[in-house]
Design a protein around this motif. Structure first.
Motif, PDB file in Angstrom:
ATOM      1  N   ASN A 108     -26.380  15.878  -1.584  1.00 50.68           N
ATOM      2  CA  ASN A 108     -26.108  17.135  -2.281  1.00 50.68           C
ATOM      3  C   ASN A 108     -26.935  17.265  -3.553  1.00 50.68           C
ATOM      4  O   ASN A 108     -27.167  16.286  -4.270  1.00 50.68           O
ATOM      5  CB  ASN A 108     -24.625  17.244  -2.637  1.00 50.68           C
ATOM      6  CG  ASN A 108     -23.753  17.371  -1.410  1.00 50.68           C
ATOM      7  OD1 ASN A 108     -24.247  17.446  -0.288  1.00 50.68           O
ATOM      8  ND2 ASN A 108     -22.448  17.393  -1.610  1.00 50.68           N
ATOM      9  N   ASP A 135     -26.786  19.337  -7.070  1.00 49.10           N
ATOM     10  CA  ASP A 135     -25.996  20.163  -7.983  1.00 49.10           C
ATOM     11  C   ASP A 135     -26.922  20.832  -8.995  1.00 49.10           C
ATOM     12  O   ASP A 135     -27.794  20.178  -9.578  1.00 49.10           O
ATOM     13  CB  ASP A 135     -24.964  19.317  -8.745  1.00 49.10           C
ATOM     14  CG  ASP A 135     -23.882  18.761  -7.849  1.00 49.10           C
ATOM     15  OD1 ASP A 135     -23.839  19.133  -6.668  1.00 49.10           O
ATOM     16  OD2 ASP A 135     -23.083  17.933  -8.338  1.00 49.10           O
ATOM     17  N   ILE A 147     -13.111  13.825  -4.382  1.00 51.15           N
ATOM     18  CA  ILE A 147     -12.603  15.194  -4.391  1.00 51.15           C
ATOM     19  C   ILE A 147     -11.830  15.471  -3.100  1.00 51.15           C
ATOM     20  O   ILE A 147     -12.452  15.681  -2.040  1.00 51.15           O
ATOM     21  CB  ILE A 147     -13.735  16.219  -4.536  1.00 51.15           C
ATOM     22  CG1 ILE A 147     -14.711  15.814  -5.647  1.00 51.15           C
ATOM     23  CG2 ILE A 147     -13.155  17.603  -4.783  1.00 51.15           C
ATOM     24  CD1 ILE A 147     -14.099  15.779  -7.018  1.00 51.15           C
ATOM     25  N   ARG A 205     -13.081  17.776 -11.489  1.00 50.40           N
ATOM     26  CA  ARG A 205     -14.061  18.685 -10.885  1.00 50.40           C
ATOM     27  C   ARG A 205     -13.345  19.567  -9.864  1.00 50.40           C
ATOM     28  O   ARG A 205     -12.639  19.070  -8.989  1.00 50.40           O
ATOM     29  CB  ARG A 205     -15.179  17.878 -10.217  1.00 50.40           C
ATOM     30  CG  ARG A 205     -16.207  18.727  -9.463  1.00 50.40           C
ATOM     31  CD  ARG A 205     -17.320  17.835  -8.964  1.00 50.40           C
ATOM     32  NE  ARG A 205     -18.225  18.507  -8.046  1.00 50.40           N
ATOM     33  CZ  ARG A 205     -19.539  18.580  -8.189  1.00 50.40           C
ATOM     34  NH1 ARG A 205     -20.118  18.030  -9.250  1.00 50.40           N
ATOM     35  NH2 ARG A 205     -20.291  19.179  -7.290  1.00 50.40           N
ATOM     36  N   GLN A 262     -13.887  22.360  -6.851  1.00 51.80           N
ATOM     37  CA  GLN A 262     -14.892  22.836  -5.899  1.00 51.80           C
ATOM     38  C   GLN A 262     -14.281  23.875  -4.977  1.00 51.80           C
ATOM     39  O   GLN A 262     -13.122  23.762  -4.585  1.00 51.80           O
ATOM     40  CB  GLN A 262     -15.436  21.682  -5.047  1.00 51.80           C
ATOM     41  CG  GLN A 262     -16.219  20.660  -5.818  1.00 51.80           C
ATOM     42  CD  GLN A 262     -16.802  19.574  -4.917  1.00 51.80           C
ATOM     43  OE1 GLN A 262     -17.414  18.632  -5.409  1.00 51.80           O
ATOM     44  NE2 GLN A 262     -16.609  19.694  -3.612  1.00 51.80           N
ATOM     45  N   GLU A 264     -21.448  25.705  -1.933  1.00 53.20           N
ATOM     46  CA  GLU A 264     -20.231  25.346  -2.635  1.00 53.20           C
ATOM     47  C   GLU A 264     -20.432  25.537  -4.142  1.00 53.20           C
ATOM     48  O   GLU A 264     -21.514  25.248  -4.668  1.00 53.20           O
ATOM     49  CB  GLU A 264     -19.877  23.883  -2.333  1.00 53.20           C
ATOM     50  CG  GLU A 264     -18.433  23.529  -2.549  1.00 53.20           C
ATOM     51  CD  GLU A 264     -18.057  22.305  -1.717  1.00 53.20           C
ATOM     52  OE1 GLU A 264     -17.227  22.432  -0.806  1.00 53.20           O
ATOM     53  OE2 GLU A 264     -18.602  21.228  -1.985  1.00 53.20           O
ATOM     54  N   PHE A 290     -18.835  24.793  -8.147  1.00 54.34           N
ATOM     55  CA  PHE A 290     -18.037  23.765  -8.815  1.00 54.34           C
ATOM     56  C   PHE A 290     -17.932  24.037 -10.308  1.00 54.34           C
ATOM     57  O   PHE A 290     -18.782  24.705 -10.908  1.00 54.34           O
ATOM     58  CB  PHE A 290     -18.626  22.371  -8.578  1.00 54.34           C
ATOM     59  CG  PHE A 290     -19.878  22.086  -9.373  1.00 54.34           C
ATOM     60  CD1 PHE A 290     -19.813  21.456 -10.612  1.00 54.34           C
ATOM     61  CD2 PHE A 290     -21.135  22.443  -8.886  1.00 54.34           C
ATOM     62  CE1 PHE A 290     -20.959  21.190 -11.351  1.00 54.34           C
ATOM     63  CE2 PHE A 290     -22.284  22.186  -9.607  1.00 54.34           C
ATOM     64  CZ  PHE A 290     -22.197  21.555 -10.845  1.00 54.34           C
ATOM     65  N   VAL A 298     -23.564  23.916  -5.472  1.00 59.64           N
ATOM     66  CA  VAL A 298     -23.963  22.736  -4.708  1.00 59.64           C
ATOM     67  C   VAL A 298     -24.778  23.184  -3.506  1.00 59.64           C
ATOM     68  O   VAL A 298     -24.358  24.055  -2.750  1.00 59.64           O
ATOM     69  CB  VAL A 298     -22.745  21.924  -4.233  1.00 59.64           C
ATOM     70  CG1 VAL A 298     -23.200  20.663  -3.490  1.00 59.64           C
ATOM     71  CG2 VAL A 298     -21.855  21.550  -5.417  1.00 59.64           C
TER      72      VAL A 298
END
Length: 333
Positions: free
Chosen positions: A128, A130, A229, A296, A298, A305, A307, A332
């Motif tokens: 991923n 960010d 998460i 966090r 999400q 996604e 966040f 994300v």
């Protein structure tokens, strides 16, 4: 000839569809090229077989063959004639057959309900990226309201994170995203001449009084992070499968903890002097906390996604700088 081939193929196919285990087998020669092979896996079936009207069974098969309802295609290994056992079973009031049939139907339905468990990978990995903007809160408010020298510009205070994430499905709608990565805090100050200075007692923020054309002033920090998460999906198609490589494709939301360790930090001051761009960069800890931890949030759908991350502990060590808690908003990929 055609009839004999069809009948032989039908019976041998039925034998091939049985489970590979010890069984009683009876072979009956019917004609020069035709025979019946009958296999019984469980001798307890004899009671039900006694109720079959085999004359009606074979009469029906022969009538289908004579009418040409079933043809043998050389490209097909086997041919099945559509016939329900109930057509040849003389029901004497015993409901065992119906019970067995219901049980099989229920088993099939159970397989359908658990289809997600058989057609996707329960644990899969993704890489991923960010990307977002940074700011921080002081006593629950952004420093903009107080006009503090360390006020930042949200646009330009970029947050970048690179993470290796494992997605673990717990149930059809609940899964966990956990992993590790590296991230960069980038706080770009509102005033381009902001000077970050570490004194023996604290880090202070002042104006650089030199008569220069200042372009930007920043404080940057790099962290190694871990996160867990828990996520909940509102649709049925939230899991990754061997046929769907786009990840979770239903709306989902989750919140969980993260923690990080600072590995590097520095200040940067950029200005123009006599037509040349100069960069002053000072590497120091500036009394920044070595550890960061927070929560966090999400939420997303398809392959995207959003966040929000909030540090529960202050950016600076207690008493060594302003009481600031970093907050990040991002996306994300």
């Amino acid at each position: 000839m055609k009839k004999a081939i069809v009948l032989t193929t039908l019976l041998i196919t039925a034998v091939g569809m049985t489970r590979a285990q010890q069984a009683d087998t009876v072979t009956v020669d019917l004609a020069r090229t035709s025979k019946i092979v009958f296999t019984m896996q469980d001798r307890s079936d004899l009671e039900q077989l006694e109720q079959y009207d085999f004359d009606a069974l074979f009469s029906d098969i022969l009538s289908k063959l004579e009418s040409g309802d079933t043809l043998v295609d050389p490209a097909i290994d086997s041919t099945l004639i559509n016939a329900s056992p109930s057509d040849y079973y003389e029901n004497d009031g015993d409901d065992d057959w119906d019970d067995d049939d219901d049980d099989d139907w229920d088993d099939d339905n159970d397989c359908d309900h658990d289809d997600w468990d058989h057609h996707h990978d329960k644990v899969w990995q993704s890489f991923n990226f960010d990307f977002g903007i940074n700011n921080y809160l002081e006593d629950g408010s952004f420093p903009d309201y107080s006009g503090a020298q360390y006020t930042v510009r949200p646009w330009g205070s970029w947050y970048v994170g690179l993470n290796s994430i494992l997605h673990t499905d717990v149930s059809q709608k609940f899964f966990i995203e956990w992993g590790f990565g590296v991230s960069w805090y980038n706080f770009k100050f509102q005033e381009d001449n902001t000077l970050v200075t570490k004194t023996p007692v604290a880090t202070i923020f002042t104006e650089d009084q030199r008569p220069l054309d200042f372009e930007k002033a920043k404080l940057e920090a790099t962290y190694l992070n871990v996160s867990i998460i828990p996520m909940y999906a509102f649709g049925d198609n939230h899991h990754h499968s061997r046929w769907n490589h786009h990840g979770h494709d239903s709306f989902r939301i989750g919140i969980g903890p993260y923690a990080g360790y600072r590995v590097e930090s520095h200040s940067k001051l950029v200005y123009n002097e006599d037509g040349d761009t100069e960069v002053e960069k000072e590497k120091d800890n500036f009394y920044l906390n070595n550890f960061r931890y927070g929560l966090r949030l999400q939420l997303g759908t398809q392959g995207i996604e959003f966040f929000t991350a909030y540090d529960l502990n202050p950016l600076f060590a207690t008493g060594k700088g302003p009481d600031l808690h970093a907050i990040t908003f991002g996306i994300v990929f």
